[in-house]
Design an enzyme around this catalytic site. Sequence first.
Site, mmCIF file in Angstrom:
data_model
loop_
_atom_site.group_PDB
_atom_site.id
_atom_site.type_symbol
_atom_site.label_atom_id
_atom_site.label_comp_id
_atom_site.label_asym_id
_atom_site.label_seq_id
_atom_site.Cartn_x
_atom_site.Cartn_y
_atom_site.Cartn_z
ATOM 1 N N PRO A 209 120.153 -8.666 10.956
ATOM 2 C CA PRO A 209 120.285 -7.210 11.003
ATOM 3 C C PRO A 209 118.946 -6.520 10.729
ATOM 4 O O PRO A 209 118.143 -7.035 9.959
ATOM 5 C CB PRO A 209 121.264 -6.897 9.871
ATOM 6 C CG PRO A 209 121.869 -8.183 9.477
ATOM 7 C CD PRO A 209 120.955 -9.273 9.890
ATOM 8 N N THR A 214 118.559 -2.890 18.580
ATOM 9 C CA THR A 214 118.962 -1.637 19.226
ATOM 10 C C THR A 214 117.735 -0.911 19.764
ATOM 11 O O THR A 214 117.743 -0.384 20.882
ATOM 12 C CB THR A 214 119.680 -0.741 18.212
ATOM 13 O OG1 THR A 214 120.617 -1.531 17.514
ATOM 14 C CG2 THR A 214 120.380 0.409 18.875
ATOM 15 N N GLU A 429 108.524 -14.404 -18.318
ATOM 16 C CA GLU A 429 107.775 -14.074 -17.093
ATOM 17 C C GLU A 429 106.459 -14.830 -17.029
ATOM 18 O O GLU A 429 106.071 -15.321 -15.972
ATOM 19 C CB GLU A 429 107.526 -12.556 -17.010
ATOM 20 C CG GLU A 429 108.783 -11.717 -16.892
ATOM 21 C CD GLU A 429 109.695 -12.179 -15.771
ATOM 22 O OE1 GLU A 429 109.201 -12.668 -14.738
ATOM 23 O OE2 GLU A 429 110.927 -12.063 -15.936
ATOM 24 N N HIS A 432 107.018 -18.356 -15.817
ATOM 25 C CA HIS A 432 107.054 -18.472 -14.346
ATOM 26 C C HIS A 432 105.637 -18.464 -13.780
ATOM 27 O O HIS A 432 105.265 -19.313 -12.986
ATOM 28 C CB HIS A 432 107.773 -17.257 -13.735
ATOM 29 C CG HIS A 432 109.253 -17.292 -13.869
ATOM 30 N ND1 HIS A 432 110.006 -18.356 -13.480
ATOM 31 C CD2 HIS A 432 110.120 -16.351 -14.326
ATOM 32 C CE1 HIS A 432 111.295 -18.084 -13.702
ATOM 33 N NE2 HIS A 432 111.381 -16.870 -14.227
#
Length: 606
Positions: A209, A214, A429, A432
């Site tokens: 999507p 379109t 954090e 990580h």
Amino acid sequence: MNEVKQPKKPLIYYYCIVLICLLLFNALAMPWLMERQIQNVSYNTFISMTEEGNIGRVEISEQDNVILFTDKADENVYKTAMVDDPDLTQRLYDAGASFFGEEIQQMSPILSVLLTWVLPLVIFIGIGQLMSKKLMDRAGGKGSMAFGMGKSNAKVYVKSSKGIKFSDVAGEDEAKENLAEIVEYLHDPQKYKEIGASMPRGILLVGPPGTGKTMLAKAVAGEANVPFFSMSGSEFVEMFVGMGASKVRDLFRQAKEKAPCIVFIDEIDAIGKKRDSQMGGNDEREQTLNQLLTEMDGFDENNGVIILAATNRPESLDPALLRPGRFDRRVPVELPDLKGREEILKVHAKKIKAADDVDYNKIARMASGASGAELANIVNEAALRAVRDHRGCVTQADLEESIEVVIAGYQKKNAILTDREKMIVSYHEIGHALVAAKQTNSAPVQKITIVPRTLGALGYTMQVEEGNHYLMTREEMENKIATYTGGRAAKEIVFGTVTTGASNDIEQATKLARSMITRYGMCKEFDMVAMEAQTNQYLGGDSSLTCSAETQKLIDEKVVELVRQQHEKAAQILMENRAKLDELSRHLYQRETITGEEFMQILNAV
Ligand code: ADP
């Protein structure tokens, strides 16, 4: 492009019809008395008028307990309540009045039939007609089909100089190249006819999507300067069996009239799903699909009607729909790569006022995996942020912040973390980031923050891909898992405890480890055997296991083993760099947000 609308009949037109019906009803049903004003008088007046002989016609309605009468000249009509009066008849007779009771005034049989049978029918049909007209108007059609339900309500766009062009669709070069041929054909069909080449009748745009399917279809119509019929697959589906099929017929009839033209069916999977023999099959949908198949076979080659359809579930489409002669071309419209993302950002940035020094390449790298629609949203969010801050143009910071908004939500203004919680989040954090940085192949850290966000994250580490990655090695995948586990590992080492804050990491690490084993053949025991079948490739990629229960058990064990290994590796890295872990975490705790460069400086400082 301009949308062509059918002229509507004004509402007053329908009111007039109803009014005429009512008047007719009145004319038929109202007695002679209704035409004139009726005066209420006392019984005394009635008696005195009778005695004076000033009385014409008298109607006695015992049921309603009233007497209606006129004067001698039959000019005025009077009404009075009935009183028990045995001499009434004699008195009226003497006065020479012509009088009758209500039973005398009974309607003629013809009028009675008209009123009781024909009139309700007429009113019923009238209302039906009115409603059908309304429905048809809403459907945008004209014509005489019953209740207008079989009409296609395709929106028709006609050629317009302001139409979307290929230049408005950034990236997607392969798709554009493929579709350019269609444009060429619509411009000069003769060239193709001479050599005997026929154009594909249907082209299927397949992709996730928001990737611009379109837009591409509209761009084809815009470039070719031909009418463009647009309709969504779900609009064909009606409550009544056969109505959808009738809509398909109508759409194709209209398209043939306007040929050369483009018909665009969005979300074609709504009608094009595989037909199966399951109980409770959807008759209406199948009929609609059959009609679509017939219509696509029905028009001769090179008649100028080209069907474009979009879907993000190609695997669910009926094979009959995909066979050559129907949708014989499939154009993948994938998520944009780095270059594509940068171009899309630039296209949308043209619509806003942006500072000259915005680094679109960096933004594109930060937004890895974003679709065209998401990038358009990011640019708009940035513009909104600039307006909120009363600035004249959008800056780099606006765009970076809006990426975070799209990923993690807005900054939470009133979330108050305790000092200990803040410290834990900082270590998480940095855990990580440190594990990512210490593994040579991991992508560099862009930003680390412990400002809570509305989508639930208490902090996050943003990584930036340096370039496009089409292949991932086993080591890279393992490193990624180690990075996911780094947060939890840091907390275990420093605080000797675990918290609830790692659920998303756990989910991601498990997903990755599982796919390595079941889909990418990265487990020696299973060799190159697929244990999982992926469905819905473009919609999040659900998967289902295709192996025996024993193997499932083994897979689960392997997944746990893999994640545990990486968890241990992450803990090892952190223990080896304990001093840096503490230093960086304290720094983050004080600053709340640090950049990748700051992080690397502290890490590399001796
Ligand atoms: P789809 O039909 O694939 O779901 P759309 O064509 O409706 O997606 O795209 C939605 C919006 O995303 C567009 O209106 C446009 O603003 C933006 N967009 C998507 N892809 C692109 C692209 N390649 N270039 C520019 N804008 C794009």
